[in-house]
Write an enzyme that holds these catalytic residues in place. Structure first.
Site, PDB file in Angstrom:
ATOM      1  N   TRP A  10       0.817  -1.228   0.000  1.00  0.00           N
ATOM      2  CA  TRP A  10       0.000   0.000   0.000  1.00  0.00           C
ATOM      3  C   TRP A  10       0.843   1.268   0.000  1.00  0.00           C
ATOM      4  O   TRP A  10       0.306   2.358  -0.174  1.00  0.00           O
ATOM      5  CB  TRP A  10      -0.910   0.026   1.229  1.00  0.00           C
ATOM      6  CG  TRP A  10      -1.954  -1.036   1.267  1.00  0.00           C
ATOM      7  CD1 TRP A  10      -2.138  -2.076   0.380  1.00  0.00           C
ATOM      8  CD2 TRP A  10      -2.999  -1.175   2.243  1.00  0.00           C
ATOM      9  NE1 TRP A  10      -3.217  -2.839   0.753  1.00  0.00           N
ATOM     10  CE2 TRP A  10      -3.753  -2.303   1.903  1.00  0.00           C
ATOM     11  CE3 TRP A  10      -3.343  -0.445   3.387  1.00  0.00           C
ATOM     12  CZ2 TRP A  10      -4.859  -2.727   2.655  1.00  0.00           C
ATOM     13  CZ3 TRP A  10      -4.438  -0.867   4.140  1.00  0.00           C
ATOM     14  CH2 TRP A  10      -5.182  -1.987   3.771  1.00  0.00           C
ATOM     15  N   GLU A 167      11.483  -6.637  -8.819  1.00  0.00           N
ATOM     16  CA  GLU A 167      10.748  -5.450  -9.241  1.00  0.00           C
ATOM     17  C   GLU A 167      11.673  -4.532 -10.027  1.00  0.00           C
ATOM     18  O   GLU A 167      12.422  -3.740  -9.426  1.00  0.00           O
ATOM     19  CB  GLU A 167      10.219  -4.688  -8.028  1.00  0.00           C
ATOM     20  CG  GLU A 167       9.261  -5.485  -7.182  1.00  0.00           C
ATOM     21  CD  GLU A 167       8.372  -4.569  -6.352  1.00  0.00           C
ATOM     22  OE1 GLU A 167       7.156  -4.613  -6.531  1.00  0.00           O
ATOM     23  OE2 GLU A 167       8.906  -3.790  -5.539  1.00  0.00           O
ATOM     24  N   SER A 203       3.915  -2.469 -11.870  1.00  0.00           N
ATOM     25  CA  SER A 203       2.738  -2.213 -12.713  1.00  0.00           C
ATOM     26  C   SER A 203       1.911  -3.467 -13.009  1.00  0.00           C
ATOM     27  O   SER A 203       1.363  -3.618 -14.101  1.00  0.00           O
ATOM     28  CB  SER A 203       3.139  -1.507 -14.003  1.00  0.00           C
ATOM     29  OG  SER A 203       3.726  -0.244 -13.702  1.00  0.00           O
ATOM     30  N   GLY A 224       1.493  -2.804  -6.259  1.00  0.00           N
ATOM     31  CA  GLY A 224       1.398  -1.502  -5.610  1.00  0.00           C
ATOM     32  C   GLY A 224       0.056  -0.858  -5.904  1.00  0.00           C
ATOM     33  O   GLY A 224      -0.965  -1.176  -5.287  1.00  0.00           O
ATOM     34  N   GLY A 225       0.041   0.026  -6.886  1.00  0.00           N
ATOM     35  CA  GLY A 225      -1.157   0.825  -7.204  1.00  0.00           C
ATOM     36  C   GLY A 225      -2.447   0.013  -7.301  1.00  0.00           C
ATOM     37  O   GLY A 225      -3.475   0.409  -6.740  1.00  0.00           O
TER      38      GLY A 225
END
Ligand code: PGA
Length: 244
Positions: A10, A167, A203, A224-225
């Site tokens: 997060w 990553e 992503s 993530g997002g």
């Protein structure tokens, strides 16, 4: 083959109140999913609420970093035993934002990893090359250096509590995902150096998850997002269940 692991990072998003709302919605959205382990990594101030709301759901709560010492004069830091007391079961370590924005090195990351494992918690340790390193043909050398530093920090008895996330820094938060072939190539290299479960991050979205997760050396994703909305996170977990 172990279960797929999907972890939501997060970052510095969601207050404690937003965490309660999110986790309350997440629980029913993810039940039941066979063959997928699910982890959320809220900010420190939300860990307590996340543990409370997700208790008994099978969704585990990790922190985003932890200090290597049990306690001490380290203003602003949090130790692994402090996390364990809350019911947190692991931590990310060495995320590229920690390396790039907060000057964490292979050496300090290795100490953090050892400290978290020593406290009986699990670790997701992050590695990955920058765009400049990839363009300079240094990807392999960078991954070797980062993975060796991690390997040196882990006692044989603790290896089962370690996961590595590949990553590529150029893919984080940019919408530019590694191709499945690029991800697989990096994962195969990492696996040849240290045979632990390997997550891909950068992503990852509902639309590209299935293809990335179908690669032989991709055992899950660090998201993530797309982990910040219940719908997109649940869709990625569904894709993992299909791939498991
Ligand atoms: P992203 O972030 O999915 O938003 O690219 C991944 C990460 O930083 O772990």
């Amino acid at each position: 083959m172990p279960a797929m692991l999907i972890a939501g990072n997060w970052k510095m998003y969601k207050t404690a109140a937003e965490t309660i709302e999110f986790c309350t919605e997440l629980r029913p959205a993810l039940e039941p999913l066979d063959g997928v382990e699910i982890v959320v990594c809220p900010p420190y101030t939300s860990l307590d609420e996340a543990v409370r709301v997700l208790a008994g759901s099978g969704i585990d709560v990790f922190a985003q970093s932890a200090h290597w010492a049990k306690e001490g004069a380290f203003t602003g830091e949090i130790s692994a035993p402090m996390l364990a007391e809350l019911g947190v079961v692991g931590s990310l370590v060495a995320h590229s934002e920690r390396r790039q924005l907060f000057a964490e090195t292979d050496e300090s990351s290795a100490r953090r990893i050892a400290g978290v494992l020593d406290a009986g918690l699990r670790v997701i340790a992050c590695v990955g090359e920058t765009e400049e390193e990839r363009e300079a043909g240094e990807t392999e050398a960078v991954l070797r250096r980062q993975v060796e530093a991690i390997r040196g920090a882990v006692e044989d008895d603790d290896v089962h509590r370690l996961t590595i996330a590949y990553e590529p820094v150029w893919a984080i938060g940019t919408g530019r995902t590694a191709t499945p072939e690029q991800a697989e190539e990096a994962h195969a290299l990492i696996r040849s150096l240290f045979d632990v479960p390997l997550l891909y991050g950068g992503s990852v979205k509902a639309e590209n998850a299935a293809e990335l997760l179908s690669q032989p050396d991709v055992d899950g994703a660090l998201v993530g997002g797309a982990s910040l909305e219940v719908e997109s996170f649940a869709a990625i977990c569904e894709a993992a269940a299909q791939a498991a």
